[in-house]
Scaffold this motif. Structure first.
Motif, PDB file in Angstrom:
ATOM      1  N   GLU A  28       0.746  -1.155  -0.144  1.00 49.22           N
ATOM      2  CA  GLU A  28       0.075  -0.124   0.100  1.00 49.22           C
ATOM      3  C   GLU A  28       0.671   1.354  -0.098  1.00 49.22           C
ATOM      4  OE1 GLU A  28      -2.797  -0.554   3.122  1.00 49.22           O
ATOM      5  OE2 GLU A  28      -4.083  -1.920   1.909  1.00 49.22           O
ATOM      6  N   ASN A  29       2.150   1.136   0.044  1.00 47.87           N
ATOM      7  CA  ASN A  29       3.019   2.352  -0.126  1.00 47.87           C
ATOM      8  C   ASN A  29       4.010   2.206  -1.104  1.00 47.87           C
ATOM      9  OD1 ASN A  29       2.893   4.131   2.216  1.00 47.87           O
ATOM     10  ND2 ASN A  29       2.909   2.160   3.418  1.00 47.87           N
ATOM     11  N   PHE A  30       3.762   1.261  -2.062  1.00 42.48           N
ATOM     12  CA  PHE A  30       4.394   0.837  -3.352  1.00 42.48           C
ATOM     13  C   PHE A  30       3.699   1.744  -4.588  1.00 42.48           C
ATOM     14  CE2 PHE A  30       6.302  -1.169  -6.919  1.00 42.48           C
ATOM     15  CZ  PHE A  30       7.433  -1.861  -6.691  1.00 42.48           C
ATOM     16  N   MET A  31       4.514   2.444  -5.262  1.00 38.36           N
ATOM     17  CA  MET A  31       3.920   3.406  -6.291  1.00 38.36           C
ATOM     18  C   MET A  31       4.998   2.967  -7.817  1.00 38.36           C
ATOM     19  SD  MET A  31       3.103   6.806  -4.556  1.00 38.36           S
ATOM     20  CE  MET A  31       3.979   6.967  -3.327  1.00 38.36           C
ATOM     21  N   MET A  32       4.091   2.907  -8.738  1.00 40.09           N
ATOM     22  CA  MET A  32       4.670   3.050 -10.191  1.00 40.09           C
ATOM     23  C   MET A  32       4.420   4.027 -10.800  1.00 40.09           C
ATOM     24  SD  MET A  32       6.408   0.089 -10.511  1.00 40.09           S
ATOM     25  CE  MET A  32       6.574  -0.231 -11.955  1.00 40.09           C
TER      26      MET A  32
ATOM     27  N   LEU B   8       2.455  17.846 -13.375  1.00 41.20           N
ATOM     28  CA  LEU B   8       2.212  16.841 -14.383  1.00 41.20           C
ATOM     29  C   LEU B   8       0.625  16.507 -14.417  1.00 41.20           C
ATOM     30  CD1 LEU B   8       5.108  14.158 -13.876  1.00 41.20           C
ATOM     31  CD2 LEU B   8       4.810  15.684 -15.763  1.00 41.20           C
ATOM     32  N   ARG B   9      -0.014  16.116 -15.482  1.00 43.47           N
ATOM     33  CA  ARG B   9      -1.287  15.759 -15.536  1.00 43.47           C
ATOM     34  C   ARG B   9      -1.359  14.348 -15.280  1.00 43.47           C
ATOM     35  NH1 ARG B   9      -4.550  14.890 -20.338  1.00 43.47           N
ATOM     36  NH2 ARG B   9      -6.567  14.755 -19.541  1.00 43.47           N
ATOM     37  N   ILE B  10      -2.182  13.622 -14.204  1.00 45.29           N
ATOM     38  CA  ILE B  10      -1.929  12.292 -13.943  1.00 45.29           C
ATOM     39  C   ILE B  10      -3.379  11.884 -13.669  1.00 45.29           C
ATOM     40  CG2 ILE B  10      -1.164  10.885 -11.987  1.00 45.29           C
ATOM     41  CD1 ILE B  10       1.328  12.347 -13.337  1.00 45.29           C
ATOM     42  N   ALA B  11      -3.379  10.434 -14.169  1.00 47.04           N
ATOM     43  CA  ALA B  11      -4.429   9.609 -13.614  1.00 47.04           C
ATOM     44  C   ALA B  11      -4.039   8.714 -12.603  1.00 47.04           C
ATOM     45  CB  ALA B  11      -4.951   8.881 -14.940  1.00 47.04           C
ATOM     46  N   TYR B  12      -4.837   7.884 -11.797  1.00 47.62           N
ATOM     47  CA  TYR B  12      -4.383   7.120 -10.854  1.00 47.62           C
ATOM     48  C   TYR B  12      -5.251   5.908 -10.815  1.00 47.62           C
ATOM     49  CZ  TYR B  12      -2.195  11.167  -8.389  1.00 47.62           C
ATOM     50  OH  TYR B  12      -1.473  12.246  -8.262  1.00 47.62           O
ATOM     51  N   VAL B  13      -4.607   4.628 -10.776  1.00 48.70           N
ATOM     52  CA  VAL B  13      -4.857   3.527 -10.875  1.00 48.70           C
ATOM     53  C   VAL B  13      -4.572   2.531  -9.682  1.00 48.70           C
ATOM     54  CG1 VAL B  13      -5.085   1.292 -12.427  1.00 48.70           C
ATOM     55  CG2 VAL B  13      -5.345   3.560 -13.566  1.00 48.70           C
ATOM     56  N   PHE B  14      -5.190   1.880  -9.233  1.00 45.68           N
ATOM     57  CA  PHE B  14      -5.086   0.966  -8.040  1.00 45.68           C
ATOM     58  C   PHE B  14      -4.870  -0.419  -8.625  1.00 45.68           C
ATOM     59  CE2 PHE B  14      -6.598   4.935  -6.226  1.00 45.68           C
ATOM     60  CZ  PHE B  14      -5.581   5.308  -5.149  1.00 45.68           C
ATOM     61  N   ASP B  15      -3.804  -1.229  -8.087  1.00 44.85           N
ATOM     62  CA  ASP B  15      -3.962  -2.703  -8.434  1.00 44.85           C
ATOM     63  C   ASP B  15      -4.682  -3.560  -7.330  1.00 44.85           C
ATOM     64  OD1 ASP B  15      -2.079  -3.534  -6.447  1.00 44.85           O
ATOM     65  OD2 ASP B  15      -0.647  -4.310  -8.266  1.00 44.85           O
ATOM     66  N   PRO B  16      -4.923  -4.858  -7.568  1.00 49.15           N
ATOM     67  CA  PRO B  16      -5.401  -5.722  -6.567  1.00 49.15           C
ATOM     68  C   PRO B  16      -4.709  -5.716  -5.043  1.00 49.15           C
ATOM     69  CG  PRO B  16      -5.635  -6.745  -8.626  1.00 49.15           C
ATOM     70  CD  PRO B  16      -4.648  -5.415  -8.822  1.00 49.15           C
ATOM     71  N   SER B  17      -3.561  -5.316  -5.219  1.00 49.79           N
ATOM     72  CA  SER B  17      -2.799  -5.430  -4.010  1.00 49.79           C
ATOM     73  C   SER B  17      -2.576  -4.284  -3.347  1.00 49.79           C
ATOM     74  CB  SER B  17      -1.285  -6.032  -4.254  1.00 49.79           C
ATOM     75  OG  SER B  17      -1.391  -7.449  -4.723  1.00 49.79           O
ATOM     76  N   GLY B  18      -3.168  -3.109  -3.774  1.00 45.69           N
ATOM     77  CA  GLY B  18      -3.059  -1.821  -3.182  1.00 45.69           C
ATOM     78  C   GLY B  18      -2.015  -0.794  -3.829  1.00 45.69           C
ATOM     79  N   VAL B  19      -1.142  -1.540  -4.768  1.00 50.17           N
ATOM     80  CA  VAL B  19      -0.023  -0.689  -5.838  1.00 50.17           C
ATOM     81  C   VAL B  19      -0.759   0.517  -6.400  1.00 50.17           C
ATOM     82  CG1 VAL B  19       1.600  -0.640  -7.242  1.00 50.17           C
ATOM     83  CG2 VAL B  19       1.492  -2.480  -5.793  1.00 50.17           C
ATOM     84  N   LEU B  20      -0.261   1.761  -6.187  1.00 49.71           N
ATOM     85  CA  LEU B  20      -0.812   2.677  -6.971  1.00 49.71           C
ATOM     86  C   LEU B  20      -0.003   3.186  -7.934  1.00 49.71           C
ATOM     87  CD1 LEU B  20      -2.599   5.444  -7.196  1.00 49.71           C
ATOM     88  CD2 LEU B  20      -1.026   6.514  -5.541  1.00 49.71           C
ATOM     89  N   TRP B  21      -0.661   3.080  -9.180  1.00 50.53           N
ATOM     90  CA  TRP B  21       0.021   3.652 -10.215  1.00 50.53           C
ATOM     91  C   TRP B  21      -0.151   5.211 -10.793  1.00 50.53           C
ATOM     92  CZ3 TRP B  21       2.949   0.942 -14.442  1.00 50.53           C
ATOM     93  CH2 TRP B  21       3.179  -0.340 -13.987  1.00 50.53           C
ATOM     94  N   HIS B  22       0.563   5.783 -11.044  1.00 50.03           N
ATOM     95  CA  HIS B  22       0.516   7.261 -11.591  1.00 50.03           C
ATOM     96  C   HIS B  22       0.632   7.107 -12.884  1.00 50.03           C
ATOM     97  CE1 HIS B  22       1.493   9.531  -7.767  1.00 50.03           C
ATOM     98  NE2 HIS B  22       1.630   8.177  -7.239  1.00 50.03           N
ATOM     99  N   ILE B  23      -0.102   7.624 -13.920  1.00 53.28           N
ATOM    100  CA  ILE B  23      -0.126   7.374 -15.283  1.00 53.28           C
ATOM    101  C   ILE B  23      -0.297   8.823 -15.745  1.00 53.28           C
ATOM    102  CG2 ILE B  23      -1.023   6.766 -17.539  1.00 53.28           C
ATOM    103  CD1 ILE B  23      -2.623   4.333 -16.134  1.00 53.28           C
ATOM    104  N   GLY B  24       0.997   9.231 -16.224  1.00 59.01           N
ATOM    105  CA  GLY B  24       1.141  10.781 -16.366  1.00 59.01           C
ATOM    106  C   GLY B  24       1.331  10.903 -17.751  1.00 59.01           C
ATOM    107  N   GLN B  25       0.963  12.133 -18.273  1.00 57.07           N
ATOM    108  CA  GLN B  25       1.123  12.933 -19.632  1.00 57.07           C
ATOM    109  C   GLN B  25       2.483  13.164 -19.638  1.00 57.07           C
ATOM    110  OE1 GLN B  25      -1.362  13.371 -22.154  1.00 57.07           O
ATOM    111  NE2 GLN B  25       0.614  13.642 -23.356  1.00 57.07           N
ATOM    112  N   ARG B  26       3.311  12.710 -20.969  1.00 55.14           N
ATOM    113  CA  ARG B  26       4.553  13.439 -21.109  1.00 55.14           C
ATOM    114  C   ARG B  26       4.420  14.809 -21.374  1.00 55.14           C
ATOM    115  NH1 ARG B  26       5.715   8.496 -23.725  1.00 55.14           N
ATOM    116  NH2 ARG B  26       7.393   7.511 -22.329  1.00 55.14           N
TER     117      ARG B  26
END
Length: 129
Positions: A62-66, A104-122
């Motif tokens: 829950e503290n892991f981010m990508m 940065l413009r960012i969307a956030y997605v959480f995986d089944p384990s609680g990992v948070l993905w930052h999907i960012g616009q270049r």
């Protein structure tokens, strides 16, 4: 200072999976390319990737981010939003793209384990993006 050898190095983090099969299916559904599927699953995400492992600690996960930097965040958001990730994987709802205070413009997605993905616009001309 001695330089390290340079060539085809690739850094890949080991990501936690509370339920390995569910997490593997989640990343397949997102469209990441699976390169290996054995005791671990290796996925390619653009020019990088990650290793999904059969290991989980709640605080760590829950503290892991990508971060995934993309050329067209709106297209990625349309893709993610159309997958019904909460309904299919019982994850927190993704958060729509928004401009963040750090520029940065960012969307956030959480995986089944609680990992948070930052999907960012270049950003145009920003080499680190």
């Amino acid at each position: 200072m001695k330089q390290i050898p340079a060539g085809t190095e690739l850094a890949r983090p080991f990501m936690p999976a509370k339920d390995f099969d569910l997490s593997r299916k989640f990343y397949e559904t997102l469209g990441f390319e699976k390169l290996l599927d054995e005791e671990v699953a290796i996925f390619r995400a653009g020019s990088g990737g990650f290793i999904l492992q059969r290991a989980y600690q709640k605080d760590w996960a829950e503290n892991f981010m990508m971060q995934l930097m993309v050329d067209d965040l709106d297209a990625w958001w349309a893709h993610v939003d159309g997958l019904d990730l909460p309904g299919r994987f019982n994850v927190r709802p993704p958060r729509a793209p928004a401009m963040q205070p750090w520029g940065l413009r960012i969307a956030y997605v959480f995986d089944p384990s609680g990992v948070l993905w930052h999907i960012g616009q270049r950003r145009d001309g920003a080499i680190q993006d």
